[in-house]
Enzyme design. Structure first.
Site, PDB file in Angstrom:
ATOM      1  N   GLU A   1      -7.237   4.209  12.151  1.00 23.11           N
ATOM      2  CA  GLU A   1      -6.781   4.481  12.865  1.00 23.11           C
ATOM      3  C   GLU A   1      -6.178   5.722  13.964  1.00 23.11           C
ATOM      4  O   GLU A   1      -7.105   6.768  12.849  1.00 23.11           O
ATOM      5  CB  GLU A   1      -5.228   4.411  12.453  1.00 23.11           C
TER       6      GLU A   1
ATOM      7  N   ASP B   1      -9.879   3.587   5.145  1.00 22.93           N
ATOM      8  CA  ASP B   1      -8.185   3.449   6.938  1.00 22.93           C
ATOM      9  C   ASP B   1      -8.975   3.901   8.144  1.00 22.93           C
ATOM     10  O   ASP B   1      -8.760   4.812   8.174  1.00 22.93           O
ATOM     11  CB  ASP B   1      -7.377   4.375   6.056  1.00 22.93           C
TER      12      ASP B   1
ATOM     13  N   ASP C   1       0.853  -1.428   0.147  1.00 22.07           N
ATOM     14  CA  ASP C   1      -0.166  -0.026  -0.179  1.00 22.07           C
ATOM     15  C   ASP C   1       0.805   1.174  -0.182  1.00 22.07           C
ATOM     16  O   ASP C   1       1.782   1.487   1.315  1.00 22.07           O
ATOM     17  CB  ASP C   1      -0.428  -0.191   1.207  1.00 22.07           C
TER      18      ASP C   1
END
Length: 204
Positions: free
Chosen positions: A97, A95, A10
């Site tokens: 986080e 994503d 990624d």
């Protein structure tokens, strides 16, 4: 490599210019490419990487960094304005986080409502179940009881394990891999399955 033969990376603008033809010979079978963040940020190398990966024959997917300070629908609208529909691409990924995110910490119900709004838009536009990338700490705070049908789990010390689910689709097992064609270190991932199941997953 015998257990997880399908391997990928990624990337974002942090990797700088990428020589995708060289990367394809690493070998790298798939690449998730950062497209957007929040409601208005677009990765400046997204289109360059998006086209480069396809030109090198690498299966590509786009991901969005979900911020805790913006409504889910606004973030989804921004992602969809940048990433075109491509039936040959991997499902879009989000994503989730704390690293690099806002200091804002919404309640669990409030966060899950915004995430649900975001995912609903992506399902409608792209016709695929999105992939959720997350870490153990974020999962413990916000995703313990949340359905994770396509989990992309970051664990660079141990094999993936979560209290609520032992299943995963992608595993980011390193953030310090060297890949020919990319300057510096890059995240390395594997797909849970063999090449035949990966082809079926992409073609779904």
């Amino acid at each position: 490599r015998e257990t997880y033969p399908v391997r990928g990376i990624d990337v974002s603008h942090h990797q700088g210019p990428i020589q995708w033809d060289t990367v394809a010979n690493a070998p790298v079978h798939f690449a998730y490419i950062k497209a957007t963040e929040g409601k208005d940020f677009t990765d400046r190398r997204f289109m360059e990487n998006w086209q480069g990966a396809a030109g090198a024959g690498i299966v590509r997917g786009a991901y969005h960094f979900f911020t805790l300070r913006s409504p889910g629908k606004a973030q989804a609208a921004h992602f969809c304005s940048v990433v075109s529909v491509d039936d040959a691409a991997l499902p879009p990924a989000v994503d989730l986080e704390f690293a690099g995110n806002s200091a804002v910490r919404p309640t669990v119900p409030a966060f899950q409502k915004e995430l649900g709004d975001f995912l609903d838009v992506l399902r409608s536009v792209y016709g695929k179940e999105p992939v959720i990338y997350t870490t153990r700490t974020f999962h413990s705070r916000y995703l313990r009881e949340y359905p994770l049908p396509r989990l992309w789990y970051r664990s660079v010390v141990f094999k993936p394990f979560l209290e609520s689910s032992s299943n995963w689709t992608f595993w980011q097992y390193s953030f310090r891999t060297t890949v020919p064609g990319i300057q510096g270190k890059v995240d390395q991932n594997v797909y849970r399955g063999d090449r035949a199941s990966f082809r079926a997953f992409v073609a779904e």
